[in-house]
Scaffold this motif. Sequence first.
Motif, PDB file in Angstrom:
ATOM      1  N   ASP A 129       0.563  -1.002  -0.033  1.00 52.78           N
ATOM      2  CA  ASP A 129      -0.368   0.429  -0.262  1.00 52.78           C
ATOM      3  C   ASP A 129       0.738   0.845   0.057  1.00 52.78           C
ATOM      4  N   LEU A 130       2.067   1.151   0.968  1.00 59.12           N
ATOM      5  CA  LEU A 130       2.835   2.285   0.873  1.00 59.12           C
ATOM      6  C   LEU A 130       3.853   2.767   0.073  1.00 59.12           C
ATOM      7  N   ALA A 131       3.737   1.643  -1.210  1.00 60.75           N
ATOM      8  CA  ALA A 131       4.201   1.607  -2.571  1.00 60.75           C
ATOM      9  C   ALA A 131       3.389   2.414  -3.405  1.00 60.75           C
ATOM     10  N   ILE A 132       2.290   1.554  -4.009  1.00 61.15           N
ATOM     11  CA  ILE A 132       1.267   2.015  -4.990  1.00 61.15           C
ATOM     12  C   ILE A 132       0.954   3.421  -4.659  1.00 61.15           C
ATOM     13  N   GLY A 133       0.791   3.263  -3.028  1.00 63.56           N
ATOM     14  CA  GLY A 133       0.663   4.661  -2.865  1.00 63.56           C
ATOM     15  C   GLY A 133       0.996   6.774  -2.780  1.00 63.56           C
ATOM     16  N   PHE A 134       2.505   6.180  -2.838  1.00 65.13           N
ATOM     17  CA  PHE A 134       3.639   6.737  -2.816  1.00 65.13           C
ATOM     18  C   PHE A 134       3.902   6.773  -4.268  1.00 65.13           C
ATOM     19  N   LEU A 135       3.484   5.741  -5.400  1.00 64.23           N
ATOM     20  CA  LEU A 135       3.537   5.873  -6.382  1.00 64.23           C
ATOM     21  C   LEU A 135       2.467   7.039  -7.549  1.00 64.23           C
ATOM     22  N   LEU A 136       1.188   6.895  -6.541  1.00 58.86           N
ATOM     23  CA  LEU A 136      -0.156   7.887  -7.171  1.00 58.86           C
ATOM     24  C   LEU A 136       0.092   8.945  -6.844  1.00 58.86           C
ATOM     25  N   THR A 137       0.556   9.167  -5.191  1.00 58.56           N
ATOM     26  CA  THR A 137       0.734  10.217  -4.445  1.00 58.56           C
ATOM     27  C   THR A 137       1.840  11.184  -5.561  1.00 58.56           C
ATOM     28  N   GLU A 138       3.051  10.921  -6.113  1.00 51.97           N
ATOM     29  CA  GLU A 138       3.641  11.903  -7.185  1.00 51.97           C
ATOM     30  C   GLU A 138       3.332  11.606  -8.055  1.00 51.97           C
ATOM     31  N   GLY A 139       2.167  10.988  -8.991  1.00 53.23           N
ATOM     32  CA  GLY A 139       1.822  11.588 -10.120  1.00 53.23           C
ATOM     33  C   GLY A 139       2.604  10.779 -11.012  1.00 53.23           C
ATOM     34  N   SER A 157      -3.221  16.946  -9.523  1.00 50.99           N
ATOM     35  CA  SER A 157      -4.119  16.102  -9.690  1.00 50.99           C
ATOM     36  C   SER A 157      -4.854  16.155 -10.681  1.00 50.99           C
ATOM     37  N   ARG A 158      -5.813  14.911 -11.242  1.00 52.51           N
ATOM     38  CA  ARG A 158      -6.454  15.308 -12.310  1.00 52.51           C
ATOM     39  C   ARG A 158      -7.943  15.064 -12.102  1.00 52.51           C
ATOM     40  N   PHE A 159      -7.722  15.002 -10.371  1.00 56.68           N
ATOM     41  CA  PHE A 159      -9.280  14.991 -10.188  1.00 56.68           C
ATOM     42  C   PHE A 159     -10.160  16.317  -9.576  1.00 56.68           C
ATOM     43  N   ALA A 160     -11.399  16.464  -9.744  1.00 57.72           N
ATOM     44  CA  ALA A 160     -11.530  18.277  -9.445  1.00 57.72           C
ATOM     45  C   ALA A 160     -12.928  17.831  -8.059  1.00 57.72           C
ATOM     46  N   ALA A 179      -5.485  12.363  -4.731  1.00 61.68           N
ATOM     47  CA  ALA A 179      -6.461  10.357  -4.640  1.00 61.68           C
ATOM     48  C   ALA A 179      -7.437  11.363  -4.656  1.00 61.68           C
ATOM     49  N   GLY A 180      -8.566  12.824  -4.664  1.00 60.51           N
ATOM     50  CA  GLY A 180      -9.333  13.582  -5.201  1.00 60.51           C
ATOM     51  C   GLY A 180      -9.957  13.631  -3.880  1.00 60.51           C
ATOM     52  N   VAL A 181      -9.603  13.368  -2.420  1.00 60.82           N
ATOM     53  CA  VAL A 181     -10.345  13.310  -1.435  1.00 60.82           C
ATOM     54  C   VAL A 181     -10.558  15.425  -1.349  1.00 60.82           C
ATOM     55  N   SER A 235       1.305  27.383   5.674  1.00 59.96           N
ATOM     56  CA  SER A 235       1.038  28.225   4.737  1.00 59.96           C
ATOM     57  C   SER A 235       0.834  27.678   3.941  1.00 59.96           C
ATOM     58  N   LEU A 236       1.568  27.113   3.426  1.00 57.64           N
ATOM     59  CA  LEU A 236       2.372  26.600   1.919  1.00 57.64           C
ATOM     60  C   LEU A 236       0.857  25.455   1.833  1.00 57.64           C
ATOM     61  N   ALA A 237       0.849  24.836   2.435  1.00 61.40           N
ATOM     62  CA  ALA A 237      -0.665  23.526   2.498  1.00 61.40           C
ATOM     63  C   ALA A 237      -1.910  24.372   2.369  1.00 61.40           C
ATOM     64  N   THR A 238      -2.175  25.552   3.344  1.00 64.78           N
ATOM     65  CA  THR A 238      -3.628  26.746   3.341  1.00 64.78           C
ATOM     66  C   THR A 238      -3.363  27.142   1.603  1.00 64.78           C
ATOM     67  N   ASP A 239      -2.649  26.983   0.661  1.00 67.81           N
ATOM     68  CA  ASP A 239      -2.500  27.678  -0.292  1.00 67.81           C
ATOM     69  C   ASP A 239      -2.765  27.047  -1.312  1.00 67.81           C
ATOM     70  N   LEU A 240      -2.221  25.828  -1.211  1.00 67.69           N
ATOM     71  CA  LEU A 240      -2.397  24.940  -2.274  1.00 67.69           C
ATOM     72  C   LEU A 240      -3.832  23.729  -2.172  1.00 67.69           C
ATOM     73  N   ALA A 241      -4.832  24.410  -0.896  1.00 64.54           N
ATOM     74  CA  ALA A 241      -5.906  23.441  -0.148  1.00 64.54           C
ATOM     75  C   ALA A 241      -7.049  24.667  -0.981  1.00 64.54           C
ATOM     76  N   GLU A 242      -6.679  25.485  -1.107  1.00 63.19           N
ATOM     77  CA  GLU A 242      -7.492  26.994  -1.476  1.00 63.19           C
ATOM     78  C   GLU A 242      -7.483  27.286  -3.281  1.00 63.19           C
ATOM     79  N   GLU A 243      -6.172  27.027  -3.791  1.00 58.33           N
ATOM     80  CA  GLU A 243      -6.014  26.409  -4.845  1.00 58.33           C
ATOM     81  C   GLU A 243      -6.683  24.713  -5.744  1.00 58.33           C
ATOM     82  N   ALA A 244      -6.467  23.815  -4.835  1.00 59.95           N
ATOM     83  CA  ALA A 244      -7.360  22.448  -5.392  1.00 59.95           C
ATOM     84  C   ALA A 244      -8.657  23.232  -4.975  1.00 59.95           C
ATOM     85  N   GLY A 245      -9.080  23.996  -4.129  1.00 57.84           N
ATOM     86  CA  GLY A 245     -10.583  23.907  -3.415  1.00 57.84           C
ATOM     87  C   GLY A 245     -11.196  23.402  -2.561  1.00 57.84           C
TER      88      GLY A 245
END
Length: 291
Positions: free
Chosen positions: A64-74, A140-143, A238-240, A251-261
């Motif tokens: 799970d760790l390996a597959i999750g890493f590959l997914l979250t790194e695109g 991410s490819r998820f809206a 992951a589309g969460v 601060s950067l996490a907050t900026d990214l969350a706003e960018e992603a919606g």
Amino acid sequence: MGRATDRRSVLRIDLDAAADGRARVRRQDTLAVEEPLEIRVGPAGPGRRKPLAVTMRTPGDDLDLAIGFLLTEGLIRSAEDVHTAQLCAGAETPNTYNVVDVVLAPGVPEPTTDPARNFYTTSSCGVCGKASIDAVRTRSRFAVRDDTLAVTTATLAALPDRLRAAQRAFDRTGGLHAAGLFTAGGELLVLREDVGRHNAVDKVIGWAVREHRLPLAGHVLLVSGRASFELTQKAWMAGVPLLAAVSAPSSLATDLAEEAGMTLVGFLRGQTMNVYAGAHRIVSEEAVRTA
């Protein structure tokens, strides 16, 4: 297979017990295990997988760790991009299983070998060695912005206790982070623990990939520590729609969350919480009753 915990002899010092002559006592203590895991990726064929990443992790749920890493790194998009993934013994330490060998499905591009994107992760930080913020900002490819998730404040407030109650290894060691995936109604679907908070999240997302649950629309991801840029990015990949943390976001996490919606919640403790982005998804019990 490796163990998540180990026993060590320690000298216990208790100054309050000095009057009884028990200030120094030898005893056994349980520790969280930290070992390296090498992730090798490539096409089918003998010797065609190359080392991509080494992460310091707690053994367990390594696929799970390996597959999750590959997914979250695109590097992959779904479970269909992985032909096989297996845990292997390392050449130098044959009695330990600290290598995951991932064979990509036909047609899936191999990871780049740009030195600027060499991956080395520790239990205290996320991915290290990337050249710039631009290199780690994987879209991410998820809206996620369109996700209609609505979670009540009471449901959110109850999640940390539910997460903590399911942390079996933490009870024995006190030294592991946790990530839990919840439904909008507060049901815990999966929990993973690790010495690295980023590994715990990758283990959860890897589980979701292998269960063909992506995107994780309508779900809440709760982490036991702080919400960093990297964890926010992993959740987005992951589309969460809602990431919550018991500690502070950056601060950067907050900026990214706003960018992603995305919705980003920090300091989720007891009956209080701070909503840093996407407050429209956090609703009151009264609003639900009158809807």
